[in-house]
Design an enzyme around this catalytic site. Structure first.
Site, PDB file in Angstrom:
ATOM      1  N   LYS D 166      27.095  31.576 -85.260  1.00 11.98           N
ATOM      2  CA  LYS D 166      27.580  32.963 -85.262  1.00 11.98           C
ATOM      3  C   LYS D 166      27.010  33.741 -86.447  1.00 11.98           C
ATOM      4  O   LYS D 166      26.676  34.917 -86.331  1.00 11.98           O
ATOM      5  CB  LYS D 166      29.109  32.990 -85.309  1.00 11.98           C
ATOM      6  CG  LYS D 166      29.724  34.393 -85.358  1.00 11.98           C
ATOM      7  CD  LYS D 166      29.345  35.222 -84.143  1.00 11.98           C
ATOM      8  CE  LYS D 166      30.005  36.550 -84.002  1.00 11.98           C
ATOM      9  NZ  LYS D 166      30.617  37.180 -85.122  1.00 11.98           N
ATOM     10  N   GLU D 173      21.547  40.307 -85.403  1.00 11.91           N
ATOM     11  CA  GLU D 173      22.158  41.577 -84.962  1.00 11.91           C
ATOM     12  C   GLU D 173      21.950  42.692 -85.999  1.00 11.91           C
ATOM     13  O   GLU D 173      21.604  43.816 -85.653  1.00 11.91           O
ATOM     14  CB  GLU D 173      23.649  41.319 -84.731  1.00 11.91           C
ATOM     15  CG  GLU D 173      24.484  42.508 -84.339  1.00 11.91           C
ATOM     16  CD  GLU D 173      25.973  42.184 -84.555  1.00 11.91           C
ATOM     17  OE1 GLU D 173      26.465  41.216 -83.949  1.00 11.91           O
ATOM     18  OE2 GLU D 173      26.634  42.890 -85.343  1.00 11.91           O
TER      19      GLU D 173
END
Lengths: 294, 294, 294, 294
Positions: D166, D173
């Site tokens: 993550k 991202e």
């Protein structure tokens, strides 16, 4: 509709196929007689009905300018040239200027989609006059993907806007690919607990913030060759990334990720780095640090 | 003044020499009996007068902590340990804490100057209490360069300030070296009109905005090996650059040039780049671009 | 020797002063009659002995080209024009070409040293033919700093090499200044143990690896205004940095620190950042993260 | 299946809703009695059947550790804690260690999807033992998006692998958002021919290489507020980006775009830039360049 298409390389050939599938009549010209429908630009002009629409899809730079000059000689007042190659947007004013004295109209189009466009359709960004773009709309509608027109086509602005938009598109694309690549390298670093790297990328395809087509391609690539053992970390660039940074400099726009992605490609192509030789030499000078002899 | 010095590697040995040249008495200890003056830390403590001053000059991390622990066992209340290695500043609180219960004082010092310090003197940045630093001033005055004290020595702040200042010094140094390296590569690029690269750097040594010691070292390196033909573009890093970026992250300070200089070193040490393999793989997927097989 | 000097702004005026101090005769021309020695370029040409040497020191771009054109009209075969402004090296071929048809020679010179050059001398990098440079050597010797000629002057290469070298010099300078600035910000961050920031920079002036003239200027600036409370973090750029990155792109040279230093300047001039508005908008879209209303 | 869920903020509440929609029984606990189903962790433990599964969804750091400690006190051997918050992966070993002495099992899960996950499902990356993950699969299947399991869920590796994946996801991202933002700023620059900026982004949603969910969100944001006139270019960061760069430093992985995206956020939050004050001060010192007074 019956149009002309100059340039039948990988992209042009795919586009001719898609246009014909969609019901358009296309006469293609290419110096390579094996793929060409006619023997010359003059024959091309003779083969299609006036007012003509001719799409140019050849390599940017001298090849594109040569074709535009050639078309200036064989087309007539009221005809329309659509330049769909990967030209720098600054070329469009010049190309439009070569045609304008003869009353030949000009539209520039940025085309995205690569080898997948034949099947999925191409993202299109057009620059020029509204009336010219309207006239060519059946061509755009055939080339663009299924779905709402505005999700695969835009009349971005006046002459040059299509190629400018495509240039920025590619600059963004460079940086996004570099972002994926950095993440890939982190997931393969020694001190990290992730064991299933391909599976991790695969699991990001639905629900996550980063889901995207490039991710799907990365998964596909990893499934074909996990670890990328068969390829070298050597990456070409085709110009648009550099142009993007140059425009950023012209406009005082900070582009740290786009420039970083280009510099990474430059480094990837060097056998040895002059910069890093200089740093190694400096460290040896002040600190007596060892250097690697060649 | 008579002090103890632990660690007689390249740096420690040079410092012992400079201190003795300047008239200080130095008893040195090193595990290597060929360079050591005494056989153990206990002998070192016995050899120097109380209240003692002991300079520690060993590799950062475990070696330094071990020596501090050892000194905690052989020194007495009122003695002073000066930690002059390349430790991370976060270690200093720990090291001071190992000594404080016994009433042993602690000063941390960042030392710059490399192999040239023996002759030119070392730039020194100290952290700790003013009284402790005052007590050690004869040592600092002997080690620092000739000239005004404040141009080669600073009491930067409380415990850890000396190593923090040194860490930032090295972060800056990394970025400055990278700046020189980029300029060097530009002056060696194909499409550039400069023929005398070494001469150009040489001519920047007086009058220009960029005149500096690192430039002088670059000139010296180029005169020894024009073109750096004998060395590889492979560059180690010794930690301070990474720590600098980590502190920047902790403090929300943007450090684009310092981070770039470290990343360039990381890349220089890779045989092949996982990142660039990923970019090459992506380009092949969407555009059918050729990759280089391995 | 008696030379002409066109352009008597801050730089030109200082140079006239230094040349006269060194015993050269200088006739200066400037549109501003208060500083000019003659009323026109024609008068300038008439005032100095043939074969003439005329130094041009006006802003780059149109002003420099205009002066070169003007000189083409008033000088004669065998005269020599030295262009010492901050021109892009690509201008030099054009300027030389304006003069060559009349047999007027041309040398380009990059000049570093700023307002301190009047007293300390200027670092000089020249491009052109060896015979022309030899002829102008008394001028170069008067302008360059005391000391060995090769430490303040270089004949870098053919036409354009002087300005190219200066461009790279300035690109390096940009990155080095940014490196210092990042270190300065780190030493002023909240969670850091350094209390005496000015003193720390001051202490780096002797013995350290980073000792340099820019450091001395930073110390001087901090002593005048500790904390830089009186100035804004707003930084112009004068072109050379952008040109350096453009040449890097042309030559596939990675320049991460030079580009970062320019992007930092771009950002410093923005009231609000369009990029960061876009990031804030994206975060709001996917995460419901709060944005700052305007 | 009947599970416990600790933390009913925006994310936890949405997840409870989705789990119930999918037919799972969920007992939620939150300090806020208005949203909580039970009054304490002890009541939560009593309400769900053994062997228990308890999902923890509270802010990372102290809150998460406190909840894990609390659960260690109320759960029993054989129970399973799933930590789904945005914790740093280095916390997972610690958290697992708090539970292991009691025989309580531990799985860490990275969750992506933001406010859209309630409807679209969440991308999930899990770390831990295969048997524990298998046991929790009904929960994962309910939370992940429709479609093949492996496109929205991965067992990435051992303890910590979920949060590590993550963390890398978020680093990527960050960089991708920055890439979009740079493109946005270029399309809004003065000297560019694109007039329909929103339309251009809209047209990239089908067929192009950059098509993605973030692009769709950008289009949505632009349609709500073209020009982003209502928001400020001020961007927070929630830690994962910094951790990603720190791991990159630990592993010697170059991450120029990820680091650039974080530094851009740092700058966006500064009222004035200390770095750029320093550069302005330097330019004034050597060149007499004007600075902006405050």
């Amino acid at each position: 509709m019956h149009i002309g298409l100059v340039g039948l390389g990988r992209m042009g050939n795919n586009m001719r196929g898609r246009l014909r599938d969609k019901g358009l009549e296309v006469t293609g010209y290419d110096p390579n007689p094996e793929v060409s429908d006619v023997a010359s630009l003059a024959e091309l002009a003779a083969a299609i009905p006036a007012p003509r629409v001719v799409w140019v899809m050849v390599p940017s730079g001298v090849p594109t300018t040569s074709v535009v000059e050639g078309l200036a000689g064989v087309l007539e007042e009221g005809d329309l040239v659509i330049e769909g190659g990967n030209s720098r947007f600054t070329e469009d004013t010049k190309h439009a200027g070569l045609l304008a004295p003869k009353g030949i109209h000009y539209v520039d189009v940025g085309v995205s989609g690569g080898v997948w466009g034949r099947e999925n359709g191409y993202g299109l960004m057009a620059g020029g006059d509204a009336a010219d773009i309207e006239r060519a709309m059946p061509v755009f509608d055939a080339l663009r993907p299924e779905g709402p027109r505005e999700e695969g086509f835009v009349h971005a602005g006046s002459t040059g806007a299509g190629h400018y938009a495509k240039m920025v598109h590619n600059g963004i694309e460079y940086a996004i690919m570099q972002a994926w690549a950095e993440g890939y390298e982190l997931l393969n670093s020694e001190k990290n607990p992730v064991q299933d790297v391909t599976g991790t990328f695969k699991a990001w395809q639905r629900g996550t913030v980063v889901r995207s087509w490039l991710l799907e391609l990365l998964v596909r690539a990893l499934e074909e060759d996990p670890g990328f053992d068969d390829i070298e970390g050597y990456v070409e660039d085709s110009g648009e990334g550099r142009w993007t940074v140059e425009e950023a400099l012209n406009n005082a726009v900070p582009v740290p990720t786009i420039s970083a992605s280009i510099f990474a490609r430059f480094v990837s192509r060097q056998e040895d780095s002059p910069s890093m030789k200089a740093v190694a030499a400096l460290r040896k000078q002040f600190g007596g640090h060892a250097v690697r002899p060649r």
